[in-house]
Design an enzyme around this catalytic site. Structure first.
Site, PDB file in Angstrom:
ATOM      1  CG  ASP A 196      -2.224  -0.889   1.242  1.00 28.00           C
ATOM      2  OD1 ASP A 196      -2.309  -1.387   0.057  1.00 28.00           O
ATOM      3  OD2 ASP A 196      -3.169  -0.795   1.933  1.00 28.00           O
ATOM      4  CG  ASP A 197       0.280   3.898   2.196  1.00 29.46           C
ATOM      5  OD1 ASP A 197      -1.176   4.123   1.737  1.00 29.46           O
ATOM      6  OD2 ASP A 197       0.511   3.889   3.251  1.00 29.46           O
TER       7      ASP A 197
END
Length: 308
Positions: A14-15
């Protein structure tokens, strides 16, 4: 004890696009074949360079829709909209939930921002998102989830994330305040299932990631989450006819190298988690021999959403 069903495991970083140090760590994990999929935070400070890395290394990539941190992507929402505070930033992880509970979010503006993020994703990557989830799980919040489902169907994005982790309440290492937040996420996610199904959206059979974030990630915790989830899933489907002996799982991860206070974020600077050693800890656990050996011994096939 080996696990009976064939397991397809999507390991999502993620991110992606939050900062260069984060991106480097995620790419290193992809090269090590322990992250199979990334989720791009499109208003992140390094989103453009992260998208370039995904193209260069052929990394399967989806969109990490963001309605809670930093600036909107949609130009007309940057000056005056229900999605931003007086500083022009999104309301934050808890702030957006408060605004929503008070009926203060304009869902037409949510739609505009989601569509703008998909459009920018297409411009940066040259493709439609292979899946779409959200930063801080806002896509399962009441009101937002209906708009989110409509937008995914309209843009022919077929996969998302349902953040319900079987066995979460057994995890005594999670602080009470955080567990309460997780319970809220799971309640919202369970109430989202039928809405997403109605719009033809799919997701893996199981999800893991709330109990294994940051310092709580260990090879043992991941193994136990998989074992418990698979056993629970088997008992649920054992009475159903024509179910093949395979199960798909998404493991949500946040590996990377710690960012400095001067770089990263979505316009407000990096958060504490981004600057902590928890990112490096996750990277090291994912690349560790005990976890790799567990996958090998149990025939776990690491894959992307496109392989499901």
């Amino acid at each position: 004890m080996s696990l009976d069903p064939r397991i397809k495991l999507v390991v999502t970083g993620d991110d992606f696009g939050y900062c260069p140090h984060r991106d480097k760590g995620i790419v290193d994990c992809f090269h090590a074949k322990v992250v199979t999929n990334v989720s791009l935070i499109i208003n992140g400070s390094s989103a453009a360079s992260a998208a370039s890395l995904a193209r260069r290394y052929n990394i399967p990539i989806g969109l990490h829709a963001n309605l809670s941190e930093g600036f909107p992507v949609c130009a007309e929402l940057k000056q005056n909209s229900s999605l931003i505070n007086c500083q022009g930033f999104f309301h934050g992880k808890m702030g957006i939930r408060k605004m929503l509970s008070q009926g203060l979010l304009n869902m037409s503006e949510v739609r505009k921002e989601l569509c703008a993020q998909i459009k920018l994703f297409l411009e940066l990557t040259g493709m439609n998102p292979q899946h779409m989830d959200s930063h801080q799980h806002v896509h399962v919040l009441p009101g937002i989830r209906e708009v989110f489902a409509q937008v995914l169907e309209e843009h022919r994005i077929h996969y998302t994330r349902i953040p319900v982790e079987l066995g979460l309440y057994r995890c005594t290492w999670i602080p009470d305040t955080l567990m309460e937040f997780y319970k809220g996420i799971e309640k919202d996610a369970l109430n989202t299932v039928e809405i997403f199904r109605k719009h033809g959206i799919r997701w893996p059979d199981l999800y893991i990631g709330l109990s294994t974030m940051g310092k709580n990630m260990s090879a043992y915790n991941i193994q136990e989450a998989i074992r418990y989830g698979v056993c629970s899933w088997q008992s649920t489907i054992s009475t159903l006819p024509d179910i093949n002996n395979s199960v798909s799982i998404e493991l949500m991860t946040h590996p990377g190298y710690p960012s400095s206070p001067e770089e990263g974020g979505c316009g407000e600077g990096p958060d504490d988690f981004s600057q902590s050693l928890d990112r490096l800890h996750e990277l090291e656990v994912l690349k560790s021999a005990p976890l790799r050996n567990f996958f090998l011994a149990n025939g776990v096939q690491l894959c992307a959403f496109t392989d499901l």
